[in-house]
Scaffold this motif. Sequence first.
Motif, mmCIF file in Angstrom:
data_model
loop_
_atom_site.group_PDB
_atom_site.id
_atom_site.type_symbol
_atom_site.label_atom_id
_atom_site.label_comp_id
_atom_site.label_asym_id
_atom_site.label_seq_id
_atom_site.Cartn_x
_atom_site.Cartn_y
_atom_site.Cartn_z
ATOM 1 N N PRO A 9 0.792 -1.233 0.000
ATOM 2 C CA PRO A 9 0.000 0.000 0.000
ATOM 3 C C PRO A 9 0.828 1.290 0.000
ATOM 4 N N THR A 10 2.176 1.200 -0.023
ATOM 5 C CA THR A 10 2.998 2.408 0.100
ATOM 6 C C THR A 10 2.929 3.266 -1.156
ATOM 7 N N LYS A 11 2.633 4.558 -0.958
ATOM 8 C CA LYS A 11 2.663 5.487 -2.092
ATOM 9 C C LYS A 11 4.096 5.972 -2.281
ATOM 10 N N ILE A 12 4.602 5.837 -3.498
ATOM 11 C CA ILE A 12 5.963 6.302 -3.802
ATOM 12 C C ILE A 12 5.874 7.614 -4.575
ATOM 13 N N VAL A 13 6.635 8.600 -4.122
ATOM 14 C CA VAL A 13 6.734 9.868 -4.859
ATOM 15 C C VAL A 13 8.205 9.989 -5.255
ATOM 16 N N TYR A 25 1.993 15.955 1.764
ATOM 17 C CA TYR A 25 1.465 14.600 1.993
ATOM 18 C C TYR A 25 1.082 14.384 3.453
ATOM 19 N N HIS A 29 -3.046 13.990 5.061
ATOM 20 C CA HIS A 29 -3.573 13.000 6.011
ATOM 21 C C HIS A 29 -4.009 13.649 7.328
ATOM 22 N N VAL A 172 3.703 6.967 2.908
ATOM 23 C CA VAL A 172 4.249 7.654 1.728
ATOM 24 C C VAL A 172 5.771 7.621 1.839
#
Length: 381
Positions: A9-13, A25, A29, A172
């Motif tokens: 589920p990790t969002k990568i930027v 980010y 949240h 994130v």
Amino acid sequence: MEYFKFFNPTKIVFGKNTINQIGEYVAEHKFKKVIILYGGGSIKSNGVYDSVVNSFKLNNIEWIEFAGVQPNPVVNHAREAIKMIKEYGAEAIIAVGGGSVIDEAKAIAAGIYVEDVWNILERKETITKALPLFTVLTLSATGTEMNSFAVLSNPEEKKKWSFGSPYSFPLVSIIDPTVQTSLPWRQTINGGVDSISHILELYFAGDETAEPTLAVNEALIRTIISSVDKLQLDESDYDSRANLAWCASLALSGFSSVAMNGGEWTVHRIEHAISVLFPKVAHAEGLAVVFPAWIKYVNKENPERFRRWAKNIFNDDNIEDGIESLIKIFKKWKAPVTLSELGINPDFIPALAENAMQQGTLGNFRKIEYDDVVNILNLTL
Ligand SMILES: [Zn+2]
């Protein structure tokens, strides 16, 4: 490839100047009070710290900070951070650094909700909850920015152990490859060696019908090798830096583990024994010494897979040549390849083997006991 579960589920930027976005980010949240965790302070000289706190100011986020995470993060430091977080009421952890900082942050995030954080490593308490974790990666190597695993040391008990939990994925992770251009060369090769090792731990244990994963893993290893080779000629080459960074994340993100039977992890367990007894040895340095020896020792158990590896990575026709090619690459990058280059006397081999066996039998397709560890380490002399 009959059955597998995949979850990440990790969002990568990812990309240039993405660190400036961290505050957005966190604000997205709805977190208002956070703790910044970091290591020895290099983030203050390379501009990363300023980018993070400026981004917090712009987004009205309050913070406290806790420095001093060690290269092999230790449980006592994590305990201090837990105390601070409870007093301050931080709503999230911002780990700014490499694998050590992020791993300790994962232990802290889960440790808030148990009686003692080391109980998690001893499997005496289970993780059912964790504080949200954001990461700003400054060194691509361990892949921890995109997975649910962490390693923590307890020097008093001579234990360097790992844990994993679905609650331990970062929410994130920011990966800006440009901040890695100023790294010492030793850190760059450590990133290359560690990420290759993660893929190999999985690849050799995998289901022979899992062609997508085997092929992806081979491509990742080839890309890591060519990226580090190019960086050896020009450390400021952005594209190679970016390719190495993304390969290191993918190497242990779950993609590379699909149908790989959980992996082998023998070499990592032996390396953890080395670096807990000799803390000056970097994780990847220990891996560079032990991996070729392990391949020499076990390849007859699954010759087809090792032959495929030698052919598809190095274009070598036999396993022995593949092992030599791997050692040649490590040497070219100036990684150590013998126990003595780590400054370890062979007299310590029994103690290393005993430490490696602390949690029982090692390995998966090739079970490894105490005598096997001694034999493997004897091949590193
Ligand atoms: Zn590793």
